[in-house]
Write a protein that holds these residues in place. Structure first.
Motif, PDB file in Angstrom:
ATOM      1  N   VAL A   1       1.141  -0.938  -0.114  1.00  0.00           N
ATOM      2  CA  VAL A   1       0.073  -0.198  -0.141  1.00  0.00           C
ATOM      3  C   VAL A   1       0.608   1.242  -0.374  1.00  0.00           C
ATOM      4  O   VAL A   1       0.368   1.897  -0.888  1.00  0.00           O
ATOM      5  CB  VAL A   1      -0.719  -0.178   1.308  1.00  0.00           C
ATOM      6  N   SER A   2       1.763   1.449   0.757  1.00  0.00           N
ATOM      7  CA  SER A   2       3.199   2.425   0.844  1.00  0.00           C
ATOM      8  C   SER A   2       3.438   2.319  -0.562  1.00  0.00           C
ATOM      9  O   SER A   2       3.464   3.650  -1.120  1.00  0.00           O
ATOM     10  CB  SER A   2       3.731   1.863   1.974  1.00  0.00           C
ATOM     11  N   THR A   3       3.822   1.780  -0.590  1.00  0.00           N
ATOM     12  CA  THR A   3       3.560   1.524  -2.591  1.00  0.00           C
ATOM     13  C   THR A   3       3.326   2.356  -3.807  1.00  0.00           C
ATOM     14  O   THR A   3       3.578   3.828  -4.704  1.00  0.00           O
ATOM     15  CB  THR A   3       5.050   0.208  -3.101  1.00  0.00           C
ATOM     16  N   LEU A   4       1.990   1.443  -3.406  1.00  0.00           N
ATOM     17  CA  LEU A   4       0.540   2.246  -3.939  1.00  0.00           C
ATOM     18  C   LEU A   4       0.878   3.924  -4.340  1.00  0.00           C
ATOM     19  O   LEU A   4       0.244   4.517  -4.951  1.00  0.00           O
ATOM     20  CB  LEU A   4      -0.110   1.216  -3.757  1.00  0.00           C
ATOM     21  N   ILE A   5       1.042   4.402  -2.891  1.00  0.00           N
ATOM     22  CA  ILE A   5       0.604   5.946  -2.526  1.00  0.00           C
ATOM     23  C   ILE A   5       1.527   6.592  -3.384  1.00  0.00           C
ATOM     24  O   ILE A   5       1.593   7.265  -3.606  1.00  0.00           O
ATOM     25  CB  ILE A   5       0.453   5.864  -1.110  1.00  0.00           C
ATOM     26  N   HIS A   6       2.834   6.199  -3.712  1.00  0.00           N
ATOM     27  CA  HIS A   6       4.206   6.546  -3.389  1.00  0.00           C
ATOM     28  C   HIS A   6       4.402   6.930  -5.371  1.00  0.00           C
ATOM     29  O   HIS A   6       4.171   7.441  -5.836  1.00  0.00           O
ATOM     30  CB  HIS A   6       5.218   5.706  -3.735  1.00  0.00           C
ATOM     31  N   GLU A   7       3.621   5.443  -5.494  1.00  0.00           N
ATOM     32  CA  GLU A   7       3.181   5.482  -7.222  1.00  0.00           C
ATOM     33  C   GLU A   7       2.602   6.694  -7.752  1.00  0.00           C
ATOM     34  O   GLU A   7       1.920   7.160  -8.446  1.00  0.00           O
ATOM     35  CB  GLU A   7       3.164   4.344  -8.208  1.00  0.00           C
ATOM     36  N   LEU A   8       0.719   6.297  -6.758  1.00  0.00           N
ATOM     37  CA  LEU A   8      -0.078   7.208  -7.465  1.00  0.00           C
ATOM     38  C   LEU A   8       0.757   9.177  -7.116  1.00  0.00           C
ATOM     39  O   LEU A   8       0.365   9.980  -7.498  1.00  0.00           O
ATOM     40  CB  LEU A   8      -1.160   7.147  -5.919  1.00  0.00           C
ATOM     41  N   SER A   9       1.641   8.887  -5.662  1.00  0.00           N
ATOM     42  CA  SER A   9       2.037  10.980  -5.906  1.00  0.00           C
ATOM     43  C   SER A   9       2.054  11.359  -6.862  1.00  0.00           C
ATOM     44  O   SER A   9       2.689  12.366  -7.819  1.00  0.00           O
ATOM     45  CB  SER A   9       2.920  10.672  -4.857  1.00  0.00           C
ATOM     46  N   HIS A  10       2.557   9.781  -7.802  1.00  0.00           N
ATOM     47  CA  HIS A  10       3.631  10.366  -9.265  1.00  0.00           C
ATOM     48  C   HIS A  10       2.727  10.901 -10.063  1.00  0.00           C
ATOM     49  O   HIS A  10       3.246  11.412 -11.664  1.00  0.00           O
ATOM     50  CB  HIS A  10       4.576   9.041  -9.573  1.00  0.00           C
ATOM     51  N   ASN A  11       1.154   9.962  -9.989  1.00  0.00           N
ATOM     52  CA  ASN A  11       0.349  11.217 -10.871  1.00  0.00           C
ATOM     53  C   ASN A  11       0.645  12.685 -11.209  1.00  0.00           C
ATOM     54  O   ASN A  11       0.101  13.326 -12.398  1.00  0.00           O
ATOM     55  CB  ASN A  11      -1.201  10.590 -10.272  1.00  0.00           C
ATOM     56  N   TRP A  12       0.452  13.452 -10.236  1.00  0.00           N
ATOM     57  CA  TRP A  12       0.804  14.232  -9.788  1.00  0.00           C
ATOM     58  C   TRP A  12       2.218  14.743  -9.912  1.00  0.00           C
ATOM     59  O   TRP A  12       2.168  16.426 -10.552  1.00  0.00           O
ATOM     60  CB  TRP A  12       0.133  15.012  -9.205  1.00  0.00           C
ATOM     61  N   VAL A  13       2.597  14.471  -9.652  1.00  0.00           N
ATOM     62  CA  VAL A  13       4.833  15.257  -9.298  1.00  0.00           C
ATOM     63  C   VAL A  13       5.703  14.190  -9.634  1.00  0.00           C
ATOM     64  O   VAL A  13       5.713  13.107  -9.752  1.00  0.00           O
ATOM     65  CB  VAL A  13       5.321  15.327  -7.774  1.00  0.00           C
ATOM     66  N   GLY A  14       6.462  14.303 -10.842  1.00  0.00           N
ATOM     67  CA  GLY A  14       7.408  13.004 -11.720  1.00  0.00           C
ATOM     68  C   GLY A  14       8.709  12.830 -10.561  1.00  0.00           C
ATOM     69  O   GLY A  14       9.161  11.563 -10.249  1.00  0.00           O
ATOM     70  N   ASP A  15       8.981  14.317 -10.358  1.00  0.00           N
ATOM     71  CA  ASP A  15      11.065  14.362  -9.367  1.00  0.00           C
ATOM     72  C   ASP A  15      10.004  13.464  -8.385  1.00  0.00           C
ATOM     73  O   ASP A  15       8.889  13.638  -7.648  1.00  0.00           O
ATOM     74  CB  ASP A  15      11.029  15.258  -9.048  1.00  0.00           C
ATOM     75  N   HIS A  16      11.561  13.223  -7.398  1.00  0.00           N
ATOM     76  CA  HIS A  16      11.132  13.000  -6.055  1.00  0.00           C
ATOM     77  C   HIS A  16      11.713  14.257  -5.165  1.00  0.00           C
ATOM     78  O   HIS A  16      13.005  14.552  -4.521  1.00  0.00           O
ATOM     79  CB  HIS A  16      12.070  11.770  -5.498  1.00  0.00           C
ATOM     80  N   ASN A  17      10.338  15.180  -5.688  1.00  0.00           N
ATOM     81  CA  ASN A  17      11.072  17.292  -5.006  1.00  0.00           C
ATOM     82  C   ASN A  17      10.394  16.954  -3.985  1.00  0.00           C
ATOM     83  O   ASN A  17       9.783  15.738  -2.857  1.00  0.00           O
ATOM     84  CB  ASN A  17      11.084  17.530  -5.707  1.00  0.00           C
ATOM     85  N   ALA A  18      10.626  17.722  -3.088  1.00  0.00           N
ATOM     86  CA  ALA A  18       9.622  18.696  -2.022  1.00  0.00           C
ATOM     87  C   ALA A  18       8.128  18.415  -2.187  1.00  0.00           C
ATOM     88  O   ALA A  18       7.530  17.761  -0.795  1.00  0.00           O
ATOM     89  CB  ALA A  18      10.305  20.098  -1.346  1.00  0.00           C
ATOM     90  N   LEU A  19       7.884  19.205  -3.596  1.00  0.00           N
ATOM     91  CA  LEU A  19       6.328  18.856  -3.272  1.00  0.00           C
ATOM     92  C   LEU A  19       6.069  17.196  -3.696  1.00  0.00           C
ATOM     93  O   LEU A  19       5.080  16.988  -2.935  1.00  0.00           O
ATOM     94  CB  LEU A  19       6.015  19.612  -5.333  1.00  0.00           C
ATOM     95  N   PHE A  20       6.455  16.835  -4.386  1.00  0.00           N
ATOM     96  CA  PHE A  20       6.372  14.977  -4.370  1.00  0.00           C
ATOM     97  C   PHE A  20       6.592  15.356  -3.321  1.00  0.00           C
ATOM     98  O   PHE A  20       4.923  13.813  -2.812  1.00  0.00           O
ATOM     99  CB  PHE A  20       7.456  14.120  -4.991  1.00  0.00           C
ATOM    100  N   TRP A  21       6.925  15.017  -2.099  1.00  0.00           N
ATOM    101  CA  TRP A  21       7.083  14.096  -0.515  1.00  0.00           C
ATOM    102  C   TRP A  21       5.801  14.861   0.168  1.00  0.00           C
ATOM    103  O   TRP A  21       4.925  14.240   0.927  1.00  0.00           O
ATOM    104  CB  TRP A  21       8.511  13.914  -0.190  1.00  0.00           C
ATOM    105  N   SER A  22       5.391  16.009   0.099  1.00  0.00           N
ATOM    106  CA  SER A  22       3.801  16.476   0.340  1.00  0.00           C
ATOM    107  C   SER A  22       2.734  16.344   0.163  1.00  0.00           C
ATOM    108  O   SER A  22       2.719  16.065   1.157  1.00  0.00           O
ATOM    109  CB  SER A  22       4.537  18.371   0.072  1.00  0.00           C
ATOM    110  N   ASN A  23       3.034  15.653  -1.112  1.00  0.00           N
ATOM    111  CA  ASN A  23       1.887  15.211  -2.240  1.00  0.00           C
ATOM    112  C   ASN A  23       1.661  13.655  -1.401  1.00  0.00           C
ATOM    113  O   ASN A  23       0.699  13.617  -0.378  1.00  0.00           O
ATOM    114  CB  ASN A  23       2.007  15.111  -3.625  1.00  0.00           C
TER     115      ASN A  23
END
Length: 213
Positions: free
Chosen positions: A51-73
């Motif tokens: 599930v944690s991996t799924l949420i991680h990949e879903l977050s990439h729907n909005w932000v591609g890079d592993h930047n601060a915005l990605f981790w915020s999302n």
């Protein structure tokens, strides 16, 4: 599911970036592949890890890079996920004798007693993961706390609505919920972008003194 025997893309990405790839997102969510089984092929990976991996990949729907915005999302989505399970558990929802917290392999509701404890749990999770990308968790801590406060207000308003309102047409509920979830995620992401820009301009003013303890 990622091909457990011969996933060429998985092999290529592991060769380029190292480590063990648990999932990947293709074309902004057009397709998400997850690793469900261990290398031994015996059984499945822990539900909480999947599930944690799924949420991680879903977050990439909005932000591609592993930047601060990605981790915020990602962090805000984790808060929403855990809050939902805590709400279901405390309201007495069980599946085959188990609470949803047990099924999701999350701490018992007694340890997630309020939104601050949920925030601390997510902050600790993110701190461990964000270290791998050289981003301090303090960057996203205020956004995690903001999302917790928003969910608290939303829960209170929803409870008042159930007491004062009447039943709605169930035929429209599914589409309405989907639309609300999408708009909420976009609004949360926009708020995260604004907060991060403000932090970059005034880092000392936006720290709020919150620390993971």
């Amino acid at each position: 599911e990622m091909d457990p025997i011969d996933d060429r893309l998985k092999q290529k990405m592991e060769e380029e970036h190292g480590g063990c790839l648990l999932g990947y997102n293709t074309n902004g969510g057009a397709r998400i592949d997850l690793k469900l089984r261990p290398d031994s092929m015996e059984g499945f990976l822990p539900y909480s890890q999947i599930v944690s991996t799924l949420i991680h990949e879903l977050s990439h729907n909005w932000v591609g890079d592993h930047n601060a915005l990605f981790w915020s999302n990602f962090a805000q989505m984790r808060v929403e996920y855990i809050h939902k399970h805590v709400s279901l558990a405390t309201s007495g929802h069980f599946v085959r004798g188990k609470s949803t917290l047990e099924i999701a392999d999350l701490p018992k509701a007694s340890s997630l007693v309020d939104m601050r404890s949920i925030a601390d749990f997510v902050i600790a999770e993110c701190s461990a993961e964000m270290k791998n990308y050289g981003i301090p968790v303090e960057v996203v801590t205020p956004l995690i706390l903001d999302r917790c406060r928003e969910l608290t207000r939303g829960s209170h308003q929803s409870e008042q609505g159930r007491k004062l309102g009447s039943s709605s047409n169930s035929g429209n509920s599914a589409s309405s919920t989907t639309a609300t979830t999408t708009s909420t995620r976009e609004l949360a992401l926009a708020a995260a972008e604004r907060r991060l820009r403000q932090q970059q301009k005034h880092p000392k003013e936006t720290n709020n003194g919150d620390k993971n303890t």
